[in-house]
Design an enzyme around this catalytic site. Sequence first.
Site, PDB file in Angstrom:
ATOM      1  N   GLY A 160       0.827  -1.211   0.000  1.00  0.00           N
ATOM      2  CA  GLY A 160       0.000   0.000   0.000  1.00  0.00           C
ATOM      3  C   GLY A 160       0.853   1.248   0.000  1.00  0.00           C
ATOM      4  CG  ASN A 161      -0.152   4.749  -1.582  1.00  0.00           C
ATOM      5  OD1 ASN A 161      -0.908   5.504  -0.990  1.00  0.00           O
ATOM      6  ND2 ASN A 161      -0.446   4.227  -2.769  1.00  0.00           N
TER       7      ASN A 161
END
Length: 407
Positions: free
Chosen positions: A211-212
């Site tokens: 993810g980020n």
Amino acid sequence: MKRCFSGKTVVLGVTGSIAAYKACEVASRLVECGAAVIPALTESACKLIGPATLEAITGRRAILGLWERGTASDMEHIAMARQADLFLVAPATANIIAKAANGIADDWISTTLLATRAPVLFAPAMNTNMYLHPATRDNIARLRRRGALFVGPGKGRLACGTEGEGRLVETDTILEAAAMALNPHKDLFGRTILITSGANHEPLDPVRYIGNRSTGRMGRAFAMAALSRGARVWVVRGPSTEPLPAAAQVTDVQTAREMYDAVMELVPRADVFIAAAAVADYRPETTHISKIKRGTDAFTLPLVPNPDIAAAVGGSRRPGQVLVGFAAETENVPANGAAKLRAKNLDLLIANRVGGARSAIGSDDCEAWLVHREREPDAYGVIPKTVLADRVLSEIARMLSAPRPGA
Ligand code: CTP
């Protein structure tokens, strides 16, 4: 949100629903946001909450009726009707909705509702059967046709012990709707704005993903600002911690490929596309069905590229559409942004600095440049995302109304 209320006068009409006590929280939040709040209570509301509470919160005398303290001679209702920037009825009972729909003016709130030319926003709260009764449905439809605004009601457990539609919506939702109602510039009315927002989660196994750090704050700012300018707003939302305004139509997705599919389905019907999501550029080549077990050797994870959503939209654009992208850059911010605008065939691009103390990701502010096709970028410096969204939407509204060569 504060910007929307600062210096505004909100008449807060409180009617006799069990949810009347929640009007105190609404009043308190409005005051906190800088609004002058004039509380008015019906006789039934006074049986449920004390006017003194609202007076203490707002610092103003609560208006209780047309004939109290000689106010009729001052024609206070006419003065307030003129002074109001917004008339908010929260909670609004079936009774006040019926009176307003039929032009009945037999107490202070119903009389002032008839006299005001300010936007009127009702936040209904009542028993489900009362809300679903054809009389109430007709009254709401009639008021909507005349331009009145409604927020809620929500679904849930009601004070009468039943479950269903009729709950007063959350204070945040009422404030959002009030902020939108206060904006007199409806320069995006009739337009549909499609926004991507948040991050992506690319699954690796049943418990892990790539993810980020995107929170979806920028997408939320655009959704709020576009709604308040009268647009219809569709958001394709990746995982995000930010709530979206209730008036936005939301499609929830996890991965970049799901986001791509949802966008490609919706974008032909949109006038504007704003790619605010931090799309995952890569995903694990394999999603493992079982949990990957810990080992002692180095672990290499093969990744494969995801589709570029903004570039796909830019490559299949419909004439007249306005396409807006972002660029998250650690260096050469406006120059790299300009290269992305051309590569993805977009009309506008917001170049943001990421990384370091001024990183745009996960923050309320960002250092931004607005990059155009034909002229030098506008350097905005560090500004709140809400202000940025508003400025960019002004530019978009100008572009939509101006004839464009080849568009
Ligand atoms: N974008 C997209 N689909 C992708 C990657 C990015 O739609 N697979 C969009 C983003 O929403 C943003 C713009 O393209 O509006 C630029 O995103 P950014 O992450 O800055 O750049 P990338 O194109 O991913 O390039 P790089 O990561 O190499 O800087």
